[in-house]
Design an enzyme around this catalytic site. Structure first.
Site, PDB file in Angstrom:
ATOM      1  N   HIS A  76       1.192  -1.087   0.112  1.00  0.00           N
ATOM      2  CA  HIS A  76       0.038  -0.066   0.200  1.00  0.00           C
ATOM      3  C   HIS A  76       1.449   1.338   0.458  1.00  0.00           C
ATOM      4  O   HIS A  76       1.676   1.515   0.223  1.00  0.00           O
ATOM      5  CB  HIS A  76      -0.842  -0.106   1.220  1.00  0.00           C
ATOM      6  CG  HIS A  76      -0.049   0.285   2.341  1.00  0.00           C
ATOM      7  ND1 HIS A  76       0.320   1.511   3.098  1.00  0.00           N
ATOM      8  CD2 HIS A  76       0.324  -0.485   3.254  1.00  0.00           C
ATOM      9  CE1 HIS A  76       0.889   0.886   4.445  1.00  0.00           C
ATOM     10  NE2 HIS A  76       0.329   0.040   4.243  1.00  0.00           N
ATOM     11  N   THR A 107       1.908  -0.092  11.985  1.00  0.00           N
ATOM     12  CA  THR A 107       0.551  -0.469  11.665  1.00  0.00           C
ATOM     13  C   THR A 107       0.724  -1.925  11.430  1.00  0.00           C
ATOM     14  O   THR A 107       0.791  -2.491  10.360  1.00  0.00           O
ATOM     15  CB  THR A 107       1.009   0.776  10.126  1.00  0.00           C
ATOM     16  OG1 THR A 107       1.523   1.779  11.158  1.00  0.00           O
ATOM     17  CG2 THR A 107      -1.350   0.739  10.598  1.00  0.00           C
ATOM     18  N   GLY A 108       0.093  -2.017  12.062  1.00  0.00           N
ATOM     19  CA  GLY A 108      -0.972  -3.799  11.921  1.00  0.00           C
ATOM     20  C   GLY A 108      -1.716  -3.449  11.427  1.00  0.00           C
ATOM     21  O   GLY A 108      -2.946  -3.615  10.396  1.00  0.00           O
ATOM     22  N   ARG A 133      -5.778   0.970   3.594  1.00  0.00           N
ATOM     23  CA  ARG A 133      -5.455   1.142   2.591  1.00  0.00           C
ATOM     24  C   ARG A 133      -4.778   0.111   2.234  1.00  0.00           C
ATOM     25  O   ARG A 133      -3.926   0.804   0.685  1.00  0.00           O
ATOM     26  CB  ARG A 133      -3.501   1.659   4.294  1.00  0.00           C
ATOM     27  CG  ARG A 133      -3.397   0.551   4.673  1.00  0.00           C
ATOM     28  CD  ARG A 133      -2.003   0.733   6.406  1.00  0.00           C
ATOM     29  NE  ARG A 133      -1.658  -0.446   6.405  1.00  0.00           N
ATOM     30  CZ  ARG A 133      -2.564  -1.183   7.623  1.00  0.00           C
ATOM     31  NH1 ARG A 133      -3.556  -0.622   7.947  1.00  0.00           N
ATOM     32  NH2 ARG A 133      -1.975  -1.854   8.015  1.00  0.00           N
ATOM     33  N   GLU A 188      -1.779  -7.233   7.191  1.00  0.00           N
ATOM     34  CA  GLU A 188      -0.832  -7.110   8.246  1.00  0.00           C
ATOM     35  C   GLU A 188      -0.683  -7.815   9.420  1.00  0.00           C
ATOM     36  O   GLU A 188      -1.723  -8.149  10.093  1.00  0.00           O
ATOM     37  CB  GLU A 188      -0.667  -5.689   8.206  1.00  0.00           C
ATOM     38  CG  GLU A 188       0.841  -5.087   9.130  1.00  0.00           C
ATOM     39  CD  GLU A 188       2.000  -6.047   8.440  1.00  0.00           C
ATOM     40  OE1 GLU A 188       2.047  -6.729   8.065  1.00  0.00           O
ATOM     41  OE2 GLU A 188       2.796  -5.128   7.266  1.00  0.00           O
ATOM     42  N   TRP A 189       0.849  -8.131   9.632  1.00  0.00           N
ATOM     43  CA  TRP A 189       1.215  -8.160  10.753  1.00  0.00           C
ATOM     44  C   TRP A 189       0.271  -7.965  12.140  1.00  0.00           C
ATOM     45  O   TRP A 189       0.377  -6.667  12.274  1.00  0.00           O
ATOM     46  CB  TRP A 189       2.589  -8.552  11.013  1.00  0.00           C
ATOM     47  CG  TRP A 189       3.389  -9.670  12.715  1.00  0.00           C
ATOM     48  CD1 TRP A 189       2.463 -10.373  13.497  1.00  0.00           C
ATOM     49  CD2 TRP A 189       4.786  -9.541  12.148  1.00  0.00           C
ATOM     50  NE1 TRP A 189       3.646 -10.727  14.193  1.00  0.00           N
ATOM     51  CE2 TRP A 189       4.639 -10.275  13.545  1.00  0.00           C
ATOM     52  CE3 TRP A 189       5.259  -9.246  11.869  1.00  0.00           C
ATOM     53  CZ2 TRP A 189       6.171 -10.771  14.040  1.00  0.00           C
ATOM     54  CZ3 TRP A 189       6.618  -9.699  11.849  1.00  0.00           C
ATOM     55  CH2 TRP A 189       6.806  -9.954  13.021  1.00  0.00           C
ATOM     56  N   ASP A 190      -0.117  -8.458  13.277  1.00  0.00           N
ATOM     57  CA  ASP A 190      -1.509  -7.978  14.183  1.00  0.00           C
ATOM     58  C   ASP A 190       0.520  -7.578  15.228  1.00  0.00           C
ATOM     59  O   ASP A 190       0.647  -9.313  15.707  1.00  0.00           O
ATOM     60  CB  ASP A 190      -1.726  -8.783  14.981  1.00  0.00           C
ATOM     61  CG  ASP A 190      -3.202  -8.441  16.096  1.00  0.00           C
ATOM     62  OD1 ASP A 190      -1.999  -7.808  16.402  1.00  0.00           O
ATOM     63  OD2 ASP A 190      -3.901  -9.155  16.445  1.00  0.00           O
ATOM     64  N   TYR A 191       0.207  -6.950  15.415  1.00  0.00           N
ATOM     65  CA  TYR A 191       1.765  -6.655  16.329  1.00  0.00           C
ATOM     66  C   TYR A 191       1.325  -6.382  17.725  1.00  0.00           C
ATOM     67  O   TYR A 191       2.345  -5.440  18.686  1.00  0.00           O
ATOM     68  CB  TYR A 191       2.104  -5.053  16.022  1.00  0.00           C
ATOM     69  CG  TYR A 191       2.936  -5.187  14.420  1.00  0.00           C
ATOM     70  CD1 TYR A 191       3.972  -6.011  14.400  1.00  0.00           C
ATOM     71  CD2 TYR A 191       1.933  -3.647  13.745  1.00  0.00           C
ATOM     72  CE1 TYR A 191       4.004  -6.020  13.056  1.00  0.00           C
ATOM     73  CE2 TYR A 191       2.352  -4.018  12.016  1.00  0.00           C
ATOM     74  CZ  TYR A 191       3.750  -4.892  11.674  1.00  0.00           C
ATOM     75  OH  TYR A 191       4.064  -5.150  10.356  1.00  0.00           O
TER      76      TYR A 191
END
Length: 229
Positions: A20, A32-33, A74, A94-97
């Site tokens: 993105h 930013t997960g 995004r 996205e990876w969940d942080y």
């Protein structure tokens, strides 16, 4: 996958990965997960430009059933502005942080006693005292809610992206190109899964905002054909 022509993967489709465009947090360095933040104006233009670059390499349109995007705003915005109508694929989120979400690496390290690296440590080593919800105000004035939960391990993401690959493979074997629009870390981890290497190798694969990469098969091996274009 198998080749139909000796020494050539021409009959097989390519898997195109598009990150993105710019967000406020990609600029600030905040993890930013799963926080659903939008593109900046710069990110919107980056997405349009990325679409032009991809079409110059792939002038034949992607089939409608061959374009997938993360469910996050995004990625959806990027796909749309780039000129592609995506299907939503949860496996590309996205990876969940977790406890690191919305915080910079430096802030997380300070809260973790002075040292932390997402690739080495993951969210799981962080104190449960970092969990909760809070509100961040973006430079645009938009307010977003940040959730800090347990998060995912690198191994969790490595397993999850196999679902995306499994969905793409039949299309690629049918000779069709496939486009994934998603996020830096998940696409880098997906690439290591494609190659069959340790997911920690993803740390070495730089992928800038609104840049694309191409994965393919060469002489029977899964390879990186282009990177960070």
């Amino acid at each position: 996958m198998s080749e139909t022509n000796s020494g050539s993967a021409a009959a097989l489709g390519r898997l195109v990965l598009l990150r993105h465009g710019q967000t406020a947090w990609s600029e600030s360095g905040q993890h930013t997960g799963r926080t659903n933040i939008p593109l900046t104006e710069v990110g919107e233009q980056q997405a349009r430009d990325a679409g032009d670059r991809i079409r110059s390499l792939f002038p034949q349109p992607f089939d409608a059933e061959c374009v997938f995007a993360s469910p996050l705003k995004r990625a959806q915005q990027t796909a749309s502005l780039a000129g592609f109508g995506p299907r939503t694929m949860p496996a590309l989120a996205e990876w969940d942080y977790g406890r690191a979400e919305g915080r910079t690496r430096q802030t997380v390290a300070q809260m973790n006693g002075g040292s932390w690296d997402v690739w080495r440590d993951g969210p799981g080593v962080l104190s449960s005292a970092m969990e909760g919800e809070w509100v961040d105000t973006l430079p645009s004035g938009e307010r977003v809610t940040v959730h800090n939960g347990p998060g995912e391990s690198l191994a969790d993401v490595y397993e999850r992206v196999q679902q995306a690959i499994d969905q793409a493979v039949p299309l690629l074997e049918d000779g069709r190109n496939v486009l994934f629009v998603a996020h830096a870390h998940v696409l880098r981890i997906l690439t290591t899964r494609w190659l069959g290497v340790d997911p920690h190798m993803a740390k070495l694969l730089r992928l800038d905002t609104a840049h694309y990469s191409v994965l393919s098969v060469y002489k029977g091996d899964r390879v990186i054909e282009r990177w960070n274009c």
